[in-house]
Design a protein around this motif. Sequence first.
Motif, PDB file in Angstrom:
ATOM      1  N   LEU A  44      -6.208   8.211  10.332  1.00 39.16           N
ATOM      2  CA  LEU A  44      -6.186   8.192   8.869  1.00 39.16           C
ATOM      3  C   LEU A  44      -7.611   8.101   8.330  1.00 39.16           C
ATOM      4  N   THR A  46      -5.184   8.519  -3.214  1.00 46.71           N
ATOM      5  CA  THR A  46      -5.345   8.366  -1.766  1.00 46.71           C
ATOM      6  C   THR A  46      -6.793   8.094  -1.377  1.00 46.71           C
ATOM      7  N   LYS A  47      -7.721   8.602  -2.170  1.00 46.74           N
ATOM      8  CA  LYS A  47      -9.144   8.376  -1.861  1.00 46.74           C
ATOM      9  C   LYS A  47      -9.478   6.895  -1.917  1.00 46.74           C
ATOM     10  N   ASN A 107      -6.111   4.975   0.838  1.00 46.17           N
ATOM     11  CA  ASN A 107      -5.980   5.229   2.270  1.00 46.17           C
ATOM     12  C   ASN A 107      -6.969   4.452   3.142  1.00 46.17           C
ATOM     13  N   GLU A 156      -9.595  11.193   6.156  1.00 45.82           N
ATOM     14  CA  GLU A 156     -10.229  10.953   4.867  1.00 45.82           C
ATOM     15  C   GLU A 156     -11.714  11.317   4.911  1.00 45.82           C
ATOM     16  N   TYR A 200      -5.634   0.913   3.272  1.00 50.57           N
ATOM     17  CA  TYR A 200      -4.389   0.940   4.046  1.00 50.57           C
ATOM     18  C   TYR A 200      -4.720   1.020   5.539  1.00 50.57           C
ATOM     19  N   ALA A 201      -5.707   1.828   5.874  1.00 49.72           N
ATOM     20  CA  ALA A 201      -6.096   1.982   7.283  1.00 49.72           C
ATOM     21  C   ALA A 201      -6.649   0.675   7.857  1.00 49.72           C
ATOM     22  N   TYR A 206       0.844  -1.194   0.000  1.00 49.71           N
ATOM     23  CA  TYR A 206       0.000   0.000   0.000  1.00 49.71           C
ATOM     24  C   TYR A 206       0.874   1.238   0.000  1.00 49.71           C
ATOM     25  N   GLU A 207       1.941   1.224   0.797  1.00 49.02           N
ATOM     26  CA  GLU A 207       2.847   2.372   0.831  1.00 49.02           C
ATOM     27  C   GLU A 207       3.529   2.561  -0.522  1.00 49.02           C
ATOM     28  N   LEU A 245       1.074   4.121  -2.921  1.00 50.86           N
ATOM     29  CA  LEU A 245       0.940   5.554  -2.637  1.00 50.86           C
ATOM     30  C   LEU A 245       2.160   6.320  -3.130  1.00 50.86           C
TER      31      LEU A 245
END
Length: 207
Positions: A158, A128-129, A132, A162, A135-136, A118-119, A122
């Motif tokens: 996080l 990011t929408k 993230n 968002e 990822y969270a 995921y990182e 990114l």
Amino acid sequence: MKILTVISALSIIALVGCASGPRQRSINEIPEYGNQPKSAKMQQADQEFLALTKGKEKESFDHMMAVGWSFFKRGDIGTAIKRFNQAWLIDSTRYESYWGFAAAEGRLNNLETSKYYYEKALNHGGDTKILNPEYAIVLREQAKAENNSEKLAEADNLFMSEIEAGNEKAACIYAYQLFRENKKEEACKVMTSCPDDKDNLKKACRM
């Protein structure tokens, strides 16, 4: 394929830890082929595959990703990663293959590897929408497994950032996560920002 809707169309719980038990994985079923040396036969197969995509790299990449997601939705994670790997071979600069790796590894409950990808997605300019909220989820699952309150707060922050930015997907996912943890009051507050209610959470909030 409308890539924005690929994961949101899946069950949220399916993003983490719902695939079959561990087994020996072939090099093709490991993201980026595990960065392992390939046999001469595999290298030749790669070259033949790339030759077929020459001049139509974008379309070929998108096609392999679409096929990979279709296998992901069916629970065939090994084959999904094979297709994501082929997309990555075509163009390793696009974020979507790393997103696929991240979701697939999360499904296999390989949380640290999922977090890594995921990182990476990114860092390759991923939306990011989309990324993230997923990822969270991985951060929250790690935090719960480690009983780490700091990691849990990081994940929750996080989600909230968002949601405050108007990310409805994040609101729906976070509300569902909270409801699963019997945090009904918190879930119901978050649910007000979620237009999608496949799980009838709003009805549960009124009870």
